[in-house]
Motif scaffolding. Structure first.
Motif, PDB file in Angstrom:
ATOM      1  N   LEU A   1       0.857  -1.182   0.000  1.00  0.00           N
ATOM      2  CA  LEU A   1       0.000   0.000   0.000  1.00  0.00           C
ATOM      3  C   LEU A   1       0.891   1.229   0.000  1.00  0.00           C
ATOM      4  CD1 LEU A   1      -2.817   1.385   0.384  1.00  0.00           C
ATOM      5  CD2 LEU A   1      -2.474   1.101   2.850  1.00  0.00           C
ATOM      6  N   GLN A   2       0.666   2.150  -0.932  1.00  0.00           N
ATOM      7  CA  GLN A   2       1.456   3.377  -0.985  1.00  0.00           C
ATOM      8  C   GLN A   2       0.564   4.576  -0.710  1.00  0.00           C
ATOM      9  OE1 GLN A   2       3.856   3.948  -4.461  1.00  0.00           O
ATOM     10  NE2 GLN A   2       4.646   5.935  -3.791  1.00  0.00           N
ATOM     11  N   ILE A   3       1.097   5.502   0.115  1.00  0.00           N
ATOM     12  CA  ILE A   3       0.363   6.701   0.523  1.00  0.00           C
ATOM     13  C   ILE A   3       1.221   7.913   0.202  1.00  0.00           C
ATOM     14  CG2 ILE A   3      -0.663   7.929   2.498  1.00  0.00           C
ATOM     15  CD1 ILE A   3       0.159   4.306   2.961  1.00  0.00           C
ATOM     16  N   VAL A   4       0.575   8.997  -0.172  1.00  0.00           N
ATOM     17  CA  VAL A   4       1.259  10.275  -0.359  1.00  0.00           C
ATOM     18  C   VAL A   4       0.535  11.314   0.483  1.00  0.00           C
ATOM     19  CG1 VAL A   4       1.974  12.072  -1.963  1.00  0.00           C
ATOM     20  CG2 VAL A   4       2.003   9.676  -2.687  1.00  0.00           C
ATOM     21  N   ARG A   5       1.290  11.967   1.371  1.00  0.00           N
ATOM     22  CA  ARG A   5       0.753  13.030   2.225  1.00  0.00           C
ATOM     23  C   ARG A   5       1.566  14.294   2.036  1.00  0.00           C
ATOM     24  NH1 ARG A   5       0.899  12.529   8.078  1.00  0.00           N
ATOM     25  NH2 ARG A   5      -1.143  13.543   8.207  1.00  0.00           N
ATOM     26  N   ARG A   6       0.960  15.419   2.357  1.00  0.00           N
ATOM     27  CA  ARG A   6       1.687  16.678   2.367  1.00  0.00           C
ATOM     28  C   ARG A   6       2.831  16.570   3.368  1.00  0.00           C
ATOM     29  NH1 ARG A   6       0.845  21.497   5.370  1.00  0.00           N
ATOM     30  NH2 ARG A   6       1.651  23.342   4.298  1.00  0.00           N
ATOM     31  N   ARG A   7       3.980  17.160   3.021  1.00  0.00           N
ATOM     32  CA  ARG A   7       5.163  17.073   3.875  1.00  0.00           C
ATOM     33  C   ARG A   7       5.680  18.481   4.178  1.00  0.00           C
ATOM     34  NH1 ARG A   7      10.762  16.574   3.943  1.00  0.00           N
ATOM     35  NH2 ARG A   7      11.566  14.910   5.270  1.00  0.00           N
ATOM     36  N   PRO A   8       5.092  19.171   5.148  1.00  0.00           N
ATOM     37  CA  PRO A   8       5.535  20.536   5.450  1.00  0.00           C
ATOM     38  C   PRO A   8       6.844  20.597   6.226  1.00  0.00           C
ATOM     39  CG  PRO A   8       3.776  19.900   6.942  1.00  0.00           C
ATOM     40  CD  PRO A   8       3.916  18.784   5.948  1.00  0.00           C
ATOM     41  N   ARG A   9       7.227  19.472   6.838  1.00  0.00           N
ATOM     42  CA  ARG A   9       8.453  19.473   7.658  1.00  0.00           C
ATOM     43  C   ARG A   9       8.960  18.038   7.771  1.00  0.00           C
ATOM     44  NH1 ARG A   9       4.015  19.819  10.817  1.00  0.00           N
ATOM     45  NH2 ARG A   9       3.972  22.067  10.489  1.00  0.00           N
ATOM     46  N   ALA A  10      10.153  17.890   8.327  1.00  0.00           N
ATOM     47  CA  ALA A  10      10.700  16.554   8.566  1.00  0.00           C
ATOM     48  C   ALA A  10       9.871  15.832   9.622  1.00  0.00           C
ATOM     49  CB  ALA A  10      12.151  16.654   9.010  1.00  0.00           C
ATOM     50  N   SER A  11       9.775  14.518   9.503  1.00  0.00           N
ATOM     51  CA  SER A  11       9.033  13.726  10.475  1.00  0.00           C
ATOM     52  C   SER A  11       9.836  13.582  11.761  1.00  0.00           C
ATOM     53  CB  SER A  11       8.731  12.340   9.902  1.00  0.00           C
ATOM     54  OG  SER A  11       9.932  11.596   9.745  1.00  0.00           O
ATOM     55  N   LEU A  12       9.156  13.111  12.811  1.00  0.00           N
ATOM     56  CA  LEU A  12       9.849  12.892  14.083  1.00  0.00           C
ATOM     57  C   LEU A  12      11.005  11.897  13.937  1.00  0.00           C
ATOM     58  CD1 LEU A  12      10.011  13.468  17.107  1.00  0.00           C
ATOM     59  CD2 LEU A  12       8.298  11.678  17.477  1.00  0.00           C
ATOM     60  N   PRO A  13      10.841  10.747  13.256  1.00  0.00           N
ATOM     61  CA  PRO A  13      12.006   9.857  13.091  1.00  0.00           C
ATOM     62  C   PRO A  13      13.157  10.525  12.353  1.00  0.00           C
ATOM     63  CG  PRO A  13       9.978   8.685  12.586  1.00  0.00           C
ATOM     64  CD  PRO A  13       9.609  10.126  12.733  1.00  0.00           C
ATOM     65  N   GLU A  14      12.854  11.340  11.352  1.00  0.00           N
ATOM     66  CA  GLU A  14      13.925  12.021  10.620  1.00  0.00           C
ATOM     67  C   GLU A  14      14.656  13.010  11.522  1.00  0.00           C
ATOM     68  OE1 GLU A  14      12.279  12.180   6.039  1.00  0.00           O
ATOM     69  OE2 GLU A  14      11.331  13.470   7.538  1.00  0.00           O
ATOM     70  N   LEU A  15      13.912  13.749  12.323  1.00  0.00           N
ATOM     71  CA  LEU A  15      14.533  14.734  13.207  1.00  0.00           C
ATOM     72  C   LEU A  15      15.441  14.057  14.233  1.00  0.00           C
ATOM     73  CD1 LEU A  15      11.475  17.066  13.876  1.00  0.00           C
ATOM     74  CD2 LEU A  15      13.522  17.628  12.545  1.00  0.00           C
ATOM     75  N   LEU A  16      14.968  12.954  14.805  1.00  0.00           N
ATOM     76  CA  LEU A  16      15.742  12.281  15.844  1.00  0.00           C
ATOM     77  C   LEU A  16      16.986  11.605  15.284  1.00  0.00           C
ATOM     78  CD1 LEU A  16      12.857  10.674  17.938  1.00  0.00           C
ATOM     79  CD2 LEU A  16      14.255  12.645  18.564  1.00  0.00           C
ATOM     80  N   ARG A  17      16.895  11.055  14.090  1.00  0.00           N
ATOM     81  CA  ARG A  17      18.015  10.303  13.532  1.00  0.00           C
ATOM     82  C   ARG A  17      19.005  11.193  12.785  1.00  0.00           C
ATOM     83  NH1 ARG A  17      15.025   4.847  11.183  1.00  0.00           N
ATOM     84  NH2 ARG A  17      13.384   4.743  12.777  1.00  0.00           N
TER      85      ARG A  17
END
Length: 229
Positions: free
Chosen positions: A139-155
């Motif tokens: 299943l593939q989803i596309v959502r608006r991405r206004p900022r980095a996600s929490l996993p991206e910020l932490l890693r």
């Protein structure tokens, strides 16, 4: 001339602008963030391991998309629905946007694939676009991405993430005296480079804060000592 970059709104400002009720947790008394599962959320975002009843998700960050792998011990149709629901909750909780893929168990019956998609739709608010669950369980989803996600910020910067977590623990450590923060050298360096963070912590504690680098500690394993005056 090109546009000049300026700081964006803070998290508090974004929450206030949403119209939702906002409360600022004090540094003393009941820890409302912990009661809401703050530490568990940070652990899941950092490790990518998200458990749900009878199964679990493994979150992976790639340059192209965020991927979820679903595994568990129940029949494939049940696991597909549970995994899709768990992924939808995680996407919302961790503010994941952009292109997202969910690798679900292979389910042959079309009715079961439709039920899986409906389980996902029921838990992730619009707007988003998605494919159907295909015959291979993807299943593939596309959502608006206004900022980095929490996993991206932490890693992206583990030392800075660990530094913020250590400051939060220091604020919640009971005791009237000074505090000593002990952590890996890279974590201590992040805090030392931000005297405004230390000043704010000392003001909220009403006590002084000392820093100690310990090369034997791994990032994320720092601790706080409440010193006797």
């Amino acid at each position: 001339p090109g546009a000049v970059a300026t700081p964006g709104p803070t998290l508090h400002e974004r929450l206030v602008a949403s119209g939702l009720p906002v409360a600022t947790p004090p540094g003393h008394g009941p820890d409302r963030l912990e009661a809401a599962g703050w530490s568990e959320l940070i652990e899941e975002a950092t490790t990518g391991e998200i458990a749900f009843p009878n199964g679990g998700l493994r979150l992976s960050l790639t340059p192209a998309m965020t991927l979820f792998d679903v595994d568990g011990v129940v029949p494939p149709a049940d696991l597909a629905c549970a995994g899709a629901a768990a992924a939808a909750r995680t996407i919302r909780r961790m503010d994941i946007g952009g292109s997202i893929g969910i690798d679900l168990p292979t389910v042959a019956a079309k009715a079961d694939r439709l039920a899986t998609a409906e389980a996902f739709d029921a838990l992730l608010p619009q707007p988003f676009e998605r494919t159907a669950v295909n015959g291979f369980g993807f299943l593939q989803i596309v959502r608006r991405r206004p900022r980095a996600s929490l996993p991206e910020l932490l890693r992206e910067d583990p030392a800075a993430s660990a530094a913020r977590a250590l400051l939060r623990r220091a604020e919640r450590t009971p005791g009237p005296g000074p505090r000593r923060l002990v952590a890996a050298p890279t974590v201590i360096a992040v805090i030392a480079a931000r005297p405004d963070w230390l000043a704010l912590l000392e003001r909220r504690l009403g006590a002084t804060v000392a820093l100690q680098a310990d090369p034997a500690l791994a990032i994320g394993s720092g601790h706080v000592h409440a010193l006797q005056t």
